[in-house]
Scaffold this motif. Structure first.
Motif, PDB file in Angstrom:
ATOM      1  N   GLN A 141       1.002  -1.199  -0.070  1.00 46.85           N
ATOM      2  CA  GLN A 141      -0.129  -0.002  -0.155  1.00 46.85           C
ATOM      3  C   GLN A 141       0.978   1.333   0.005  1.00 46.85           C
ATOM      4  O   GLN A 141       0.668   2.144  -0.716  1.00 46.85           O
ATOM      5  N   ASN A 202      -0.658  15.585  14.621  1.00 44.07           N
ATOM      6  CA  ASN A 202      -1.942  15.715  15.404  1.00 44.07           C
ATOM      7  C   ASN A 202      -3.212  14.841  14.839  1.00 44.07           C
ATOM      8  O   ASN A 202      -4.190  14.878  15.383  1.00 44.07           O
ATOM      9  N   PHE A 203      -2.882  14.221  13.942  1.00 49.23           N
ATOM     10  CA  PHE A 203      -3.758  13.226  13.318  1.00 49.23           C
ATOM     11  C   PHE A 203      -5.237  13.903  12.989  1.00 49.23           C
ATOM     12  O   PHE A 203      -6.162  13.545  13.240  1.00 49.23           O
ATOM     13  N   VAL A 204      -5.000  14.579  12.013  1.00 46.48           N
ATOM     14  CA  VAL A 204      -5.899  15.520  11.340  1.00 46.48           C
ATOM     15  C   VAL A 204      -6.820  14.371  10.325  1.00 46.48           C
ATOM     16  O   VAL A 204      -8.000  14.401   9.944  1.00 46.48           O
ATOM     17  N   GLY A 205      -5.848  13.516   9.515  1.00 50.68           N
ATOM     18  CA  GLY A 205      -6.476  12.646   8.692  1.00 50.68           C
ATOM     19  C   GLY A 205      -6.702  13.200   7.265  1.00 50.68           C
ATOM     20  O   GLY A 205      -6.972  12.118   6.506  1.00 50.68           O
ATOM     21  N   GLU A 206      -6.526  14.474   7.094  1.00 54.69           N
ATOM     22  CA  GLU A 206      -6.689  14.895   5.543  1.00 54.69           C
ATOM     23  C   GLU A 206      -5.802  14.459   4.721  1.00 54.69           C
ATOM     24  O   GLU A 206      -6.232  14.283   3.460  1.00 54.69           O
ATOM     25  N   SER A 208      -4.713  11.347   4.183  1.00 58.16           N
ATOM     26  CA  SER A 208      -5.104  10.288   3.739  1.00 58.16           C
ATOM     27  C   SER A 208      -6.202  10.258   2.672  1.00 58.16           C
ATOM     28  O   SER A 208      -6.502   9.690   1.698  1.00 58.16           O
ATOM     29  N   ASN A 209      -7.399  11.320   3.083  1.00 61.69           N
ATOM     30  CA  ASN A 209      -8.373  11.919   2.195  1.00 61.69           C
ATOM     31  C   ASN A 209      -8.226  12.166   0.779  1.00 61.69           C
ATOM     32  O   ASN A 209      -8.784  11.903  -0.104  1.00 61.69           O
ATOM     33  N   ASN A 214      -4.530   6.179  -2.517  1.00 61.40           N
ATOM     34  CA  ASN A 214      -4.910   5.393  -1.165  1.00 61.40           C
ATOM     35  C   ASN A 214      -3.780   4.782  -0.488  1.00 61.40           C
ATOM     36  O   ASN A 214      -3.599   3.578   0.346  1.00 61.40           O
ATOM     37  N   ASP A 216      -2.654   5.947   2.417  1.00 58.39           N
ATOM     38  CA  ASP A 216      -2.912   6.495   3.769  1.00 58.39           C
ATOM     39  C   ASP A 216      -1.863   6.815   4.664  1.00 58.39           C
ATOM     40  O   ASP A 216      -1.338   6.028   5.509  1.00 58.39           O
ATOM     41  N   GLY A 219      -2.250   6.639   8.705  1.00 58.25           N
ATOM     42  CA  GLY A 219      -2.257   5.554   9.095  1.00 58.25           C
ATOM     43  C   GLY A 219      -1.014   5.101   9.342  1.00 58.25           C
ATOM     44  O   GLY A 219      -0.219   4.567  10.572  1.00 58.25           O
ATOM     45  N   GLN A 222       0.871   7.042  12.471  1.00 59.79           N
ATOM     46  CA  GLN A 222       0.172   6.511  13.602  1.00 59.79           C
ATOM     47  C   GLN A 222       1.157   4.976  13.816  1.00 59.79           C
ATOM     48  O   GLN A 222       1.427   4.765  15.080  1.00 59.79           O
ATOM     49  N   LYS A 223       1.162   4.143  12.890  1.00 55.14           N
ATOM     50  CA  LYS A 223       1.846   2.907  13.040  1.00 55.14           C
ATOM     51  C   LYS A 223       3.384   3.353  13.312  1.00 55.14           C
ATOM     52  O   LYS A 223       4.119   2.491  14.088  1.00 55.14           O
TER      53      LYS A 223
ATOM     54  N   ALA B  18     -13.382  18.187   7.746  1.00 55.27           N
ATOM     55  CA  ALA B  18     -12.100  17.337   8.568  1.00 55.27           C
ATOM     56  C   ALA B  18     -11.316  18.308   9.436  1.00 55.27           C
ATOM     57  O   ALA B  18     -11.130  17.828  10.519  1.00 55.27           O
ATOM     58  N   TYR B  22     -11.214  18.162  13.467  1.00 57.70           N
ATOM     59  CA  TYR B  22     -10.152  18.100  14.183  1.00 57.70           C
ATOM     60  C   TYR B  22     -10.100  19.045  15.224  1.00 57.70           C
ATOM     61  O   TYR B  22      -9.672  18.770  16.668  1.00 57.70           O
ATOM     62  N   ARG B  25     -12.267  18.047  18.182  1.00 55.46           N
ATOM     63  CA  ARG B  25     -11.689  16.927  18.882  1.00 55.46           C
ATOM     64  C   ARG B  25     -10.508  17.351  19.889  1.00 55.46           C
ATOM     65  O   ARG B  25     -10.483  17.147  21.088  1.00 55.46           O
ATOM     66  N   GLU B  98      -8.904   5.086   9.767  1.00 54.64           N
ATOM     67  CA  GLU B  98      -7.749   5.742   8.904  1.00 54.64           C
ATOM     68  C   GLU B  98      -6.434   4.433   9.186  1.00 54.64           C
ATOM     69  O   GLU B  98      -5.464   4.531   8.313  1.00 54.64           O
ATOM     70  N   ILE B  99      -6.400   4.316  10.529  1.00 55.04           N
ATOM     71  CA  ILE B  99      -5.146   3.596  10.636  1.00 55.04           C
ATOM     72  C   ILE B  99      -5.370   1.900  10.681  1.00 55.04           C
ATOM     73  O   ILE B  99      -4.500   1.101  10.868  1.00 55.04           O
ATOM     74  N   ASN B 103      -6.916  -1.044   2.354  1.00 53.89           N
ATOM     75  CA  ASN B 103      -7.942   0.108   1.657  1.00 53.89           C
ATOM     76  C   ASN B 103      -9.333  -0.153   1.958  1.00 53.89           C
ATOM     77  O   ASN B 103      -9.836  -1.196   1.824  1.00 53.89           O
TER      78      ASN B 103
END
Lengths: 249, 136
Positions: A141, A202-206, A208-209, A214, A216, A219, A222-223, B18, B22, B25, B98-99, B103
């Motif tokens: 991935q 800070n893990f906004v996550g955008e 990955s969006n 894809n 990610d 993710g 975080q790992k 998003a 955030y 949160r 996400e984590i 996929n």
């Protein structure tokens, strides 16, 4: 069947320092992408808009821009999926060279810090480094990253602190750290879990969006954090374990 | 030739849902911190009130009022903590898919999010029942 679209393009002239929006009206077919629209505007209206593009099939990652507020590759964004008017802006968090062309050197340098290569340990008995399909699956991935820098553009943390390594570098570092053939994992983790490393996320996550492949990156970061903690514990215990084994000898 | 800096605007967090999520949160952490401080205050008030009242019976009424705020506004502070916990949990579970190491389509992400919410609600109910049984 064609439909009329209004295209707003943010422009910048580096010689005069002027910054403005150009508005063009085009008639687009159903299959037309944003990149096709820009090509058409340049060809038919002689607008002289500067932008990067190459493969037209979302492989080279050079046509990244912000379309209607979202970081996308222009070649895989269809006009039919967008709301009219369509606003095209250069990627954020990078200095603008001209019009839609941005300078990604700083983020590319950070990729270098992630040591994006594998170091094989080649022995005399075995001159090739073998990887099983199961091992490959772990990195498949994140291997898809095309370094388009859309994730860096979408990351608000990178925008507020340019010392942060950014999601692209973190995803690539994760990919090489998880590679079964790699032998510099600990060295990489030292730099990644440092001051400007993954802990600033800070893990906004955008990120990955917006990733067109894809991958990610959120993710992966975080790992990497988990891997960093385990690495810290390991390195804290290591001297003790070494001294114990020495005293036994 | 000059390059133009393209930094985020001061109100960047209003741009995308998003980013807003955030912010919600992160700020819900303040509500939870208030709740945590309230409990420290509450425990402190219970422990020290007896000592203070025993040794200083003619204590200043303003100080006495401040000392016993946690005991009077019990419901208010717990509501603050509860709202903070709800916002934090829901927004956190929203980014949890996400984590995951594979996929996922948008539908699958929503499904996992709803499953996580269900598990969270189930566990909370179980804990509540166990707690009530042990108290009664």
């Amino acid at each position: 069947m064609t439909k009329k679209y209004t295209i707003r393009i943010r422009r910048y002239d580096p010689q005069t320092g002027k910054n403005w929006y150009d508005i063009h009206n085009i008639y687009a077919e159903r299959r037309m992408t944003v990149l096709d629209a820009l090509n058409q505007i340049n060809e038919h209206e002689r607008a002289g808009i500067s932008y990067r593009s190459s493969c037209r099939m979302s492989i080279c990652g050079s046509c990244g821009t912000i379309v209607n507020g979202k970081s996308v590759l222009m070649c895989n964004t269809f006009l039919k999926d967008l709301e009219d008017p369509v606003t095209i802006e250069p990627l954020r968090n990078f200095a603008i060279v001209k019009d839609l062309v941005v300078d990604t050197d700083a983020a590319m340098e950070k990729l270098r810090d992630a040591l994006p290569y594998t170091t094989f340990s080649i022995t005399k008995s075995r001159c090739e480094s073998v990887q099983t399909p199961k091992q490959l699956e772990k990195i498949k991935q994140t291997s898809q990253c095309i370094k388009c820098m859309l994730c860096v553009s979408a990351c608000p943390i990178y925008g507020l602190d340019y010392n942060f390594m950014g999601p692209a570098a973190a995803a690539i570092a994760y990919r090489y750290n998880k590679d079964s053939r790699d032998h510099v994992g600990e060295k990489r983790l030292d730099s990644l879990t440092g001051r400007n490393g993954v802990w600033k996320c800070n893990f906004v996550g955008e990120c990955s969006n917006v990733c067109p492949k894809n991958v990610d990156p959120a993710g992966a970061i975080q790992k990497m954090k988990v891997m960093g903690v385990l690495h810290c514990i390991k390195s804290a215990l290591k001297p003790k374990l070494k001294s114990k084994s020495k005293s036994k000898k | 030739m000059k390059k133009l800096a393209n930094t985020p605007a001061p109100d960047w967090w209003k741009e995308k849902p998003a980013y807003k999520i955030y912010y919600f949160r992160e700020y819900s952490g303040i509500l939870i911190a208030i709740w945590g401080l309230y409990w420290l205050w509450f425990i402190g008030a219970i422990i020290f009130s007896r000592i203070i009242l025993a040794y200083f019976p003619d204590i200043d009424p303003v100080f006495k009022y401040i000392l016993f705020i946690p005991l009077k506004y019990y419901f208010l502070f717990n509501c603050i903590g509860f709202i903070g916990a709800i916002i934090h949990t829901i927004t956190w579970l929203g980014v949890m898919p996400e984590i995951l190491p594979f996929n996922l389509s948008k539908k699958q992400r929503h499904l996992i999010f709803s499953l996580l919410i269900l598990v969270w609600l189930g566990l909370s109910t179980l804990l509540f029942i166990l707690l009530m049984n042990s108290l009664l």
